[in-house]
Structures are given as C-alpha cells and as structure tokens.
Scaffold this active site. Structure first.
Site, PDB file in Angstrom:
ATOM      1  N   HIS A  18      49.253 -14.965-147.908  1.00 14.48           N
ATOM      2  CA  HIS A  18      48.146 -14.042-147.594  1.00 14.48           C
ATOM      3  C   HIS A  18      48.242 -13.561-146.139  1.00 14.48           C
ATOM      4  O   HIS A  18      48.037 -12.380-145.852  1.00 14.48           O
ATOM      5  CB  HIS A  18      46.793 -14.740-147.772  1.00 14.48           C
ATOM      6  CG  HIS A  18      46.425 -15.092-149.181  1.00 14.48           C
ATOM      7  ND1 HIS A  18      46.064 -16.354-149.569  1.00 14.48           N
ATOM      8  CD2 HIS A  18      46.330 -14.335-150.311  1.00 14.48           C
ATOM      9  CE1 HIS A  18      45.758 -16.372-150.855  1.00 14.48           C
ATOM     10  NE2 HIS A  18      45.924 -15.161-151.342  1.00 14.48           N
ATOM     11  N   LYS A  42      36.899 -17.600-162.021  1.00 11.33           N
ATOM     12  CA  LYS A  42      38.135 -18.330-161.701  1.00 11.33           C
ATOM     13  C   LYS A  42      37.875 -19.808-161.425  1.00 11.33           C
ATOM     14  O   LYS A  42      38.826 -20.552-161.202  1.00 11.33           O
ATOM     15  CB  LYS A  42      38.819 -17.694-160.480  1.00 11.33           C
ATOM     16  CG  LYS A  42      39.828 -16.619-160.832  1.00 11.33           C
ATOM     17  CD  LYS A  42      40.810 -16.429-159.681  1.00 11.33           C
ATOM     18  CE  LYS A  42      42.029 -15.632-160.065  1.00 11.33           C
ATOM     19  NZ  LYS A  42      42.968 -15.478-158.934  1.00 11.33           N
ATOM     20  N   ARG A  91      54.084 -10.268-155.431  1.00 12.48           N
ATOM     21  CA  ARG A  91      55.124 -11.293-155.314  1.00 12.48           C
ATOM     22  C   ARG A  91      56.258 -11.049-156.298  1.00 12.48           C
ATOM     23  O   ARG A  91      57.414 -11.138-155.979  1.00 12.48           O
ATOM     24  CB  ARG A  91      54.534 -12.685-155.572  1.00 12.48           C
ATOM     25  CG  ARG A  91      53.803 -13.244-154.403  1.00 12.48           C
ATOM     26  CD  ARG A  91      52.895 -14.346-154.807  1.00 12.48           C
ATOM     27  NE  ARG A  91      51.804 -13.845-155.629  1.00 12.48           N
ATOM     28  CZ  ARG A  91      50.747 -14.537-155.982  1.00 12.48           C
ATOM     29  NH1 ARG A  91      50.631 -15.794-155.606  1.00 12.48           N
ATOM     30  NH2 ARG A  91      49.805 -13.988-156.715  1.00 12.48           N
TER      31      ARG A  91
HETATM   32  P1  ADP Z   1      42.932 -12.702-156.666  1.00  9.98           P
HETATM   33  O1  ADP Z   1      42.120 -13.747-157.374  1.00  9.98           O
HETATM   34  O2  ADP Z   1      42.158 -11.442-156.407  1.00  9.98           O
HETATM   35  O3  ADP Z   1      44.298 -12.445-157.258  1.00  9.98           O
HETATM   36  P2  ADP Z   1      44.287 -14.142-154.533  1.00  9.98           P
HETATM   37  O4  ADP Z   1      43.638 -14.832-153.367  1.00  9.98           O
HETATM   38  O5  ADP Z   1      45.008 -15.008-155.504  1.00  9.98           O
HETATM   39  O6  ADP Z   1      43.132 -13.312-155.204  1.00  9.98           O
HETATM   40  O7  ADP Z   1      45.312 -13.041-154.018  1.00  9.98           O
HETATM   41  C1  ADP Z   1      44.895 -11.944-153.267  1.00  9.98           C
HETATM   42  C2  ADP Z   1      46.046 -10.947-153.122  1.00  9.98           C
HETATM   43  O8  ADP Z   1      47.086 -11.511-152.343  1.00  9.98           O
HETATM   44  C3  ADP Z   1      46.689 -10.534-154.435  1.00  9.98           C
HETATM   45  O9  ADP Z   1      47.069  -9.163-154.343  1.00  9.98           O
HETATM   46  C4  ADP Z   1      47.927 -11.396-154.513  1.00  9.98           C
HETATM   47  O10 ADP Z   1      48.952 -10.792-155.291  1.00  9.98           O
HETATM   48  C5  ADP Z   1      48.308 -11.446-153.045  1.00  9.98           C
HETATM   49  N1  ADP Z   1      49.100 -12.629-152.711  1.00  9.98           N
HETATM   50  C6  ADP Z   1      48.809 -13.913-152.973  1.00  9.98           C
HETATM   51  N2  ADP Z   1      49.785 -14.738-152.535  1.00  9.98           N
HETATM   52  C7  ADP Z   1      50.743 -13.939-151.985  1.00  9.98           C
HETATM   53  C8  ADP Z   1      52.023 -14.164-151.386  1.00  9.98           C
HETATM   54  N3  ADP Z   1      52.539 -15.380-151.286  1.00  9.98           N
HETATM   55  N4  ADP Z   1      52.711 -13.091-150.920  1.00  9.98           N
HETATM   56  C9  ADP Z   1      52.205 -11.837-151.065  1.00  9.98           C
HETATM   57  N5  ADP Z   1      51.020 -11.553-151.634  1.00  9.98           N
HETATM   58  C10 ADP Z   1      50.298 -12.579-152.098  1.00  9.98           C
END
Ligand code: ADP
Length: 154
Positions: A18, A42, A91
C-alpha cells in the site's frame, strides 16, 4: 490548483505494498487522501479506529498524505475532498476483474472522477493484508512487509 486523489481500501492492516502505491501516486498527484473503508462485509480483523490509526502513524511524516475513515460512497468522498481521481493498485491479473468492475461502477455514478491504477513493485506483488494477518497469527515474521508502526498492533 492541487491535484488530489483518493486512495480507498480496507487497510487491514496497511502494508508496504500500500505504501508503494501511495509513493507512486505522489508522482502524479499533489495530495493523496487515504480513505479507510469500514467494510463490515469483509469482517476485518482490526476495527476501523485501529486501521485508521495504523494508516495515520504510517504516513505521519508526509504532509501530502491524509487519512480519513469513510462508510458511504467513494464518489461522495471524492467530492468532499475535491479529488479528481481514485487511486488503486494492481498486483496481478486476478486483481483486474474486481478493479475493472469497481472502476466502471464508479464511472457510472460519476463520470468526472477518473480511476487511476499503478502497478505493484515486483517485490511486493505477493504482499496482501490477508497474508500479513495469517502469517503473523501463526508467529511468522512480517517485519519486512509492513510499515514499522503496524508491528506493535499485530
Ligand atoms: P480493498 O478491500 O478495497 O481491496 P485493500 O486494502 O485490500 O482494500 O487494497 C486497497 C488497494 O490497494 C487495492 O487496489 C489493492 O489492489 C491495492 N493493493 C493491495 N496490496 C497491494 C500491493 N502489494 N501492491 C500494489 N497494490 C496493492
């Protein structure tokens, strides 16, 4: 006029993946507002206040980044903060389907707000909040994968 993007997510917890999205976003936008979604469907491990606190602590040294909690529509949050775009990270191809649907729905709700995607850094493509939770619950070392302030909460 400052270009602002909203970076929405569950951040359960925030990871270095993130953080990488945020740093990449700052190459294009002047200001990023991280929207920490309540997301009860979730069943997050950390409550909203803790997720927001972890985000706040992780971005505290960057004045161009803010963090807020939100429960309503993303496009409403974007208006509230005068944001031109929604920032998301990709990803792998498996992220694409959901992101495409969400971007298309948000465009349906408001044509003016653009969704912008950045690609994960190669060494963070395997990093997800879910793996961080699972590995740390089983006693594994995740210290190289999350911002330092997250460690004390895990
Ligand atoms: P959500 O529940 O909305 O998917 P997340 O916190 O899991 O929320 O992810 C938020 C955003 O960050 C999403 O677009 C996800 O694809 C992206 N994301 C999560 N982990 C990574 C990573 N390791 N590298 C790039 N983007 C990421």
């Amino acid at each position: 006029m400052k270009r602002t993007a909203i970076y929405p997510g569950t951040f359960d917890p925030i990871t270095l993946g993130h953080m990488d999205v945020i740093h990449r976003g700052l190459k294009v936008f002047d200001r990023i507002v991280i929207g920490v979604a309540e997301n009860p469907k979730k069943c997050p491990m950390f409550d909203l206040d803790t997720r927001l606190a972890m985000v706040h602590e992780s971005v505290a040294d960057n004045p161009a980044v803010e963090a807020v909690a939100f429960t309503g529509l993303l496009v409403d949050l974007a208006h509230e903060h005068h944001a031109a775009a929604l920032l998301r990270g990709l990803r792998a191809a498996s992220d694409f389907e959901y992101e495409f649907q969400m971007a298309t729905m948000n465009r349906h709700l408001d044509e003016r707000i653009e969704s912008v995607f950045v690609m994960a850094r190669e060494d963070y493509t395997f990093v997800s909040s879910r793996f961080i939770r699972e590995i740390s619950e089983m006693g594994g070392d995740v210290s190289a994968l999350v911002p330092k302030p997250v460690l004390k909460h895990l």
